[in-house]
Enzyme design. Structure first.
Site, PDB file in Angstrom:
ATOM      1  N   SER A   1      14.131  10.082   6.767  1.00  0.00           N
ATOM      2  CA  SER A   1      14.794  10.426   5.521  1.00  0.00           C
ATOM      3  C   SER A   1      14.575  11.896   5.218  1.00  0.00           C
ATOM      4  O   SER A   1      13.902  12.609   5.965  1.00  0.00           O
ATOM      5  CB  SER A   1      14.237   9.584   4.372  1.00  0.00           C
ATOM      6  N   LYS A   2      15.123  12.338   4.115  1.00  0.00           N
ATOM      7  CA  LYS A   2      15.015  13.725   3.654  1.00  0.00           C
ATOM      8  C   LYS A   2      13.564  14.233   3.666  1.00  0.00           C
ATOM      9  O   LYS A   2      13.310  15.408   3.920  1.00  0.00           O
ATOM     10  CB  LYS A   2      15.554  13.835   2.220  1.00  0.00           C
TER      11      LYS A   2
END
Ligand code: GLU
Length: 483
Positions: free
Chosen positions: A256-257
């Protein structure tokens, strides 16, 4: 073989999506099949034309050219279109099939409000039942329906899920998969707006587009039993189904980010080459028996197969990605490397080196060691403007008692050189070291820091040549003043 990549245009193309697209592309190439791009924009609130554009751009940058499907500028290619679900919806394609299921008793209109559904879900949980739709609209009479409509309620269409039995498929990656029907809901196939849901539109399109193999991320495994039910209700053949392993960050949590860049566009901006990304993505959940890491142009298209796809999660390793990018950068010709770095150099206004040598010569000095194109400007900036002295480098290298004498001696030696080329510079530097009783490194290190501000950099004597005599002498003076 007809395979498709079917992104929802609700954002940029991410690593996971790009991996799915690549695997489909490679399969089509290997089997002389057709690779189709379908835009699944049935999420009316989150789909944007900007995302579609960005997905096209990333796919093209990666070289994942598709044979059929939606194309930039609202164009299409292929005989199975339209390839954009909102356009297909406008043509009534999905409603026709939803109506058929209702008519045949495999689907029904449901008028339940979100509050009613939430209440029934909570009740099921307190009674320790599976929180599936309770079926209350399954057998409404005409009068009951009329009453709901009179209240202004708009129905959704739900699939009539069998209460008993199970559904399964032989997954190309995960092998035998099986779900009890009782844990599956009467899922929605058409929203109150008349728009199809993902699960419904996907099946209709995969069938009508004669998709033979559905290869997608395993985050869709929970959708697949619903889709298999739809195929059965229509009496259609289920395509081969394969679900690719999840991608985790180095810490073992879902990528994810938090792990840094996730979109293909961000990797492009940072200076990863498309060849690197393709090679790297290919190894996320796939390997060949030789555990080969680097693939020459065209080799993946030959060697990729579903047999080598593993179901255990793949780990995204940024260190390996950087290593691989360095490998690919070294395979570029000098011209290709110089061309690829151009935009990064332009961005920082690094156009003409102080010595007037061609910019390409400076850039080419870094090709061997470069891992990331975006890192290049900072590495060569000192050829274009005054160096920024790194304090740690000054402290560790220039603050030694013998350094002033060294810099002074080297300056005199350089001053006397009639020709300022690496060979002469090296000979002069070594001769000075020898005469003064210094070890080579004792001289080279402070000279490098004095001239570039840093302890690392390109090969020293080429670096000095490209800085030019005038600038080198100036910087030696400047460093002398500093120490
Ligand atoms: N639109 C879906 C997604 O982006 C596609 C899933 C599928 O390949 O069926 O996740």
């Amino acid at each position: 073989m007809r395979v498709r990549f079917a992104p929802s245009p609700t954002g940029h193309l991410h690593i996971g999506g790009a991996r799915t697209a690549l695997f489909n592309y490679l399969l089509a190439k290997k089997h002389n099949g057709t690779f189709i791009l379908r835009i699944e924009d049935t999420d009316e609130d989150r789909s944007t034309a900007e995302s579609t554009r960005s997905i096209f751009e990333s796919m093209l940058w990666l070289g994942l050219n598709w044979d059929e499907g939606a194309m930039p500028d609202n164009k299409e290619k292929g005989a199975y279109g339209p390839y954009v679900q909102s356009v297909r919806e406008a043509q009534g394609i999905y409603r026709k099939y939803a109506d058929q299921l209702v008519r045949e008793g495999n689907a029904f209109h449901c008028y339940c409000s979100p509050e009613e559904l939430e209440e029934s879900r909570r009740k099921a949980l307190t009674e320790k039942r599976d929180p599936v739709y309770d079926g209350r609209c399954r057998r409404l009479t005409g009068d009951q329906r009329g009453a709901f409509e009179a209240q202004g309620r708009k129905p959704v269409v739900r699939f009539m899920m069998p209460k008993d039995g199970a559904v399964g498929w032989a997954d190309l990656v995960h092998k035998e998969m099986k779900f009890e029907n009782k844990v599956l809901s009467d899922f929605i196939i058409q929203k109150a707006s008349g728009y199809p849901t993902y699960n419904f539109a996907c099946v209709i399109d995969d069938h009508l587009m004669e998709i033979t193999h559905v290869i997608r991320g395993d985050d869709h495994i929970s959708n697949t039993p619903l889709q298999v039910h739809l195929y059965a209700a229509f009496g259609w053949q289920v395509p081969e189904l394969g679900h690719l392993s999840m991608i985790l960050g180095p810490d073992g949590t879902r990528l994810s980010k938090r792990h840094g860049a996730t979109s293909v566009g961000e990797y492009r901006t940072q200076g990863y080459l498309p060849e690197t990304m393709r090679n790297y993505l290919a190894l996320l959940g796939w390997s060949n028996p030789e555990s080969q890491q680097l693939f020459k142009k065209g080799e993946l298209e030959e060697k990729f197969d579903l047999k080598g796809c593993q179901k255990s999660p793949a780990i995204f390793d940024p260190v390996k990605l950087d290593w691989m990018n360095g490998e690919y950068i070294r395979t570029l010709s000098r011209e290709e490397f110089v061309g690829a770095t151009g935009p990064y150099m332009d961005q920082f206004g690094l156009n003409v080196p102080l010595s007037g040598v061609p910019r390409a010569d400076i850039v080419a000095l870094e090709q061997e060691k470069c891992k990331l194109l975006a890192e290049l400007p900072a590495k060569v900036e000192f050829f274009f403007k005054d160096p920024v002295y790194d304090q740690a480098a000054v402290d560790s290298t220039l603050k030694k008692p013998e350094v002033p004498a060294i810099l002074k001696g080297v300056k005199e030696a350089y001053c006397a050189l009639p020709e300022f080329k690496d060979v002469q510079i090296e000979a002069a530097t070594r001769a000075f070291a020898k005469a003064g009783g210094f070890k080579a490194g004792q001289v080279f290190h402070p000279v490098r820091v004095a001239l570039s501000g840093r302890t690392d950099g390109p090969t020293l004597f080429k670096m000095i040549e490209y800085l030019g005599k005038e600038e080198s002498l100036k910087r030696l003076d400047k460093a002398l003043a500093l120490v």
